[in-house]
Write a protein that holds these residues in place. Sequence first.
Motif, short mmCIF file in Angstrom:
data_model
loop_
_atom_site.label_atom_id
_atom_site.label_comp_id
_atom_site.label_asym_id
_atom_site.label_seq_id
_atom_site.Cartn_x
_atom_site.Cartn_y
_atom_site.Cartn_z
N ASP A 16 -14.27 -2.81 -18.13
CA ASP A 16 -12.86 -2.45 -18.56
C ASP A 16 -11.78 -2.90 -19.49
N THR A 27 -11.58 -3.54 -22.80
CA THR A 27 -11.57 -1.97 -23.38
C THR A 27 -10.12 -1.72 -23.77
N LYS A 28 -9.83 -1.33 -22.38
CA LYS A 28 -8.16 -0.29 -21.93
C LYS A 28 -7.00 -1.16 -22.57
N GLY A 29 -7.51 -2.64 -22.30
CA GLY A 29 -5.78 -3.19 -21.89
C GLY A 29 -6.00 -3.34 -20.63
N ALA A 50 -3.33 -0.76 -18.63
CA ALA A 50 -4.16 0.72 -18.22
C ALA A 50 -4.76 0.01 -16.77
N PRO A 74 -5.49 -3.75 -25.31
CA PRO A 74 -6.79 -3.02 -25.31
C PRO A 74 -7.23 -3.11 -26.48
N TRP A 75 -8.99 -3.28 -26.88
CA TRP A 75 -9.21 -3.52 -27.83
C TRP A 75 -10.92 -2.34 -28.06
N GLY A 76 -10.79 -1.66 -27.07
CA GLY A 76 -10.89 -0.63 -27.51
C GLY A 76 -11.35 0.39 -28.33
#
Length: 88
Positions: A49, A52-54, A57, A66-68
């Motif tokens: 999570d 993905t979201k940093g 978030a 975030p890397w998503g």
Amino acid sequence: MLGRDIYETRCVLCHGPAGEGNGRMSKIIKSPPPYNLTLSRLPKAYLIDIVTKGGEAMQRSGQMPPWGDQLNEQEINQVVSYVMSLRK
Ligand code: HEC
């Protein structure tokens, strides 16, 4: 791409070569500093999570990006597995 390759391209600058939070950017990111990933004990789902979201978030520091939008689900899974393998 292997988790390690992803880590070494995207994460090492902050989290450091062995995950100890001592990458070059730790000289300027200090409150909080890049997490010492060898001390992380959070479950894999949480790590997926936050990667993905940093940080923001997850009510953590926005300095953890975030890397998503750059890595797909499989790549995030691989880099998170690699990061977990650095735990002491
Ligand atoms: C620009 C610097 C920076 C980069 C690049 C970066 N991080 Fe982070 N990361 C941080 C900071 C700062 C924190 C601490 C956030 C906090 O504690 O509020 C953090 C926290 C984390 C955590 C939380 C660990 C825990 O147990 O609480 C994980 C997991 C993580 N990063 C993984 C990664 C991965 C994987 C990458 C590469 C895909 C990456 N980070 C790239 C700065 C960075």
